[in-house]
Each structure stands twice: as C-alpha cells, then as structure tokens.
Design an enzyme around this catalytic site. Sequence first.
Site, mmCIF file in Angstrom:
data_model
loop_
_atom_site.group_PDB
_atom_site.id
_atom_site.type_symbol
_atom_site.label_atom_id
_atom_site.label_comp_id
_atom_site.label_asym_id
_atom_site.label_seq_id
_atom_site.Cartn_x
_atom_site.Cartn_y
_atom_site.Cartn_z
ATOM 1 C CG ASP A 110 -9.659 -1.737 -7.054
ATOM 2 O OD1 ASP A 110 -10.772 -2.234 -7.298
ATOM 3 O OD2 ASP A 110 -9.179 -1.710 -5.904
ATOM 4 C CE LYS A 144 -4.202 -1.800 0.294
ATOM 5 N NZ LYS A 144 -5.252 -1.553 -0.717
ATOM 6 C CD GLU A 177 -5.443 -2.771 -6.632
ATOM 7 O OE1 GLU A 177 -6.627 -2.805 -6.244
ATOM 8 O OE2 GLU A 177 -4.565 -3.552 -6.197
ATOM 9 C CE LYS A 215 -10.471 -4.744 -4.625
ATOM 10 N NZ LYS A 215 -10.075 -3.516 -3.890
ATOM 11 C CG ASP A 274 -4.050 -0.675 -3.976
ATOM 12 O OD1 ASP A 274 -4.344 0.284 -4.718
ATOM 13 O OD2 ASP A 274 -4.896 -1.321 -3.329
#
Length: 363
Positions: free
Chosen positions: A243, A162, A218, A267, A190
């Site tokens: 995403d 992250k 991402e 997702k 991400d």
Amino acid sequence: MKITDIRFGMLRVPLKTPFKTALRTVDKVEDIVVMVHTEDGHVGYGEAPATAVITGDTHGSIVDAIRHYIAPRLIGQDIADLNRVTRSIQGAMEKNTSAKAAVEIAVYDLWGQLYGAPLYKLLGGGDPVITTDITISVDYIDKMVADSVAAVERGFESLKIKVGKDIGVDIERVRAIYAAVEDRALLRLDANQGWTAKEAVYALHALEDAGVRLELVEQPVKARDLEGMRYVTERVHTPIMADESVFGPAEVMDLIRMRAADIINIKLMKTGGISNAIRIADIAGLYGIECMIGCMLESSISVAAAVHVAVAKADVITKVDLDGPSLCAYDPVDGGVVFNESEISIGDAPGLGIREIRGLEAL
C-alpha cells in the site's frame, strides 16, 4: 467546455466511531472539496483528505498547491482535451498527490458530464454494482471482536482488521476475531507499516500454524523497506499487499521486478488521481498482478471516483476497500454513487452524478 474557475470548500463529517490505526486516530472526516467550474455552467467535484502521515498533504498544502500551481495551468483549458488537462495537473509540481487527485477527480467528473455518460462507461464499462469490505479499527480485543461480529451481521463479507500496535496482542486479536466470525467473512489484515519484516513473518507463521486463514496482509513493513516486504512475501503463504510502498506507476514496476508483494493497493490520493490509477491497473494486468482499490478517510465524493475506476477495471481490481462513506455518520452528498453498507452501486447520471453537497463551508 472550458475551465473558468476553481473554488474550494471544507467538508466535515463525524465518524460513527473513531478510526484507529497503527499510525493515527481520527474521529471525523475533514476534507478539502474542489469545485471546477466551466464556461457553460457545469461544475465538477473532487475531494482530498489531509493525510500527512501517509501522503504528506495537509489542508493548507492542498489548497495552496491547487491555487498557486495547478489552477493557473488549467484556466482556459478544454475538458474535451482530457489527456492535455491531466498532463497539466500532474506536471504542475512534484508530489502533492492528494491535491492533484482532487482536481483530476473534478475534471473527470466534467468529462463524463460533457459526454452525458457515467464515468465508468467512458473508462470501459462494467457491472455498476460492487461490494466493499469494512475496516475494524485497532482497539481492545473484546471491542474488535464485537465490531467484527456486528459488521458481519450488517452483511459485510470481508473485514479489514487493523493491527500493528503490539505483535503479541495483534496475534491474539486476529485469532479471537477469526474464531468469532469463522467462515462468515474473509479477513484482511492491515499493519499500516507497524511491524518489522521478522515480526511479520513470526506473526503470520503463528497465525497460519493456528489454522487462521487470511485473504491478505497489507503493508506489514515500512513503506520504503521493499527488501523487508520481499523478505516477508517469500516466507509466508498468506498473500502480501503493498500500500504505502506504492504511489505511482514507476514504484509498481520496481515492486514487480523485485517480486516484493503479491497484490497492489491503488488509492487515488496516492496516485494523484484517476489517470495514474488506470496506468497502475494496466501495468499490473500485464504482469498478472491483482489489485485492490482503497481510500483514505474520504467521503462519497472522491470515493465515488474510485468506484467508477473499480468497475471499469474489474478484471484487474479484484478487491474493494471503499468503506469511507460507510464509516461516516451520514452521507453529505445528494446524487452520485449509492453506498448501502457493503453494496455500492452507480446510477445513470453523467460523470460522478453529484447534485449537491450539504454542509460545505466555503474557503
């Protein structure tokens, strides 16, 4: 197998360590569990987290959406007529994708129970064992390095790092982690929408020039900034994955037409459940676009459904980010999918295979 009732529960499971991103910090899973009952005594289980900063859903809105809009359309419907049931769910209201996902997951669970087979077999079959990455939360550099090394030592071969808080520190974070794990794990970044397009290009050029090899990055820019996403994709060697920019099939088509990203992250909480997740995978497959399947902060109830989809669509879903249960202090579910660190395996039980959920609070 007709639907007779839909009930709710609250599931609270502490995390092993706080989950920190550019958007939020969370220390426990707090999800709505949906139980769809049928006339012959079967129960299908679904689940939805309140991820307001991404999907707009809250605990209250999830329950109200199901109770007042989705459930009235489903009572009396036959699980065998799956397409009709899923159309009823998706057409009950606009948006509210997490609420729709929770109900769809429960319905697909019942569909598997109806035909006495694990869900992935009804969706097309496949190898019932897959491997996931694990998330390394935003933190001090030394802490992120230590967490990364510990994850590799636990057997994880892919780390989702992250970033997105501070561009300069982000570069330092990634270089330090890369140096610590070297060739022992693939790194996925991400940014959770935390960079501008120019910042993303700057950061990725700096990392590429330093010899840091990344599997993907991402959502580097804001969800609606498809032009910015394309700007980044065109200017770096590292594959870019969308995403938050992609919720449903129509957005996938827009992204593909614009050539705004190289990979799509599916997702269930964004797609509104399994039916649209399958559509996205099929569209991506037609255009030769790889997909990842991911999750929010969810327990093994809804993540199990994503595992079944991943196995059945493994020709397109080539990357797996289903670490939610691995981040939890314990698994509250008996039966179902088995989460053993990086390895995830599906048994032979029908549907999702869930026998019991411990610690569920009735709503």
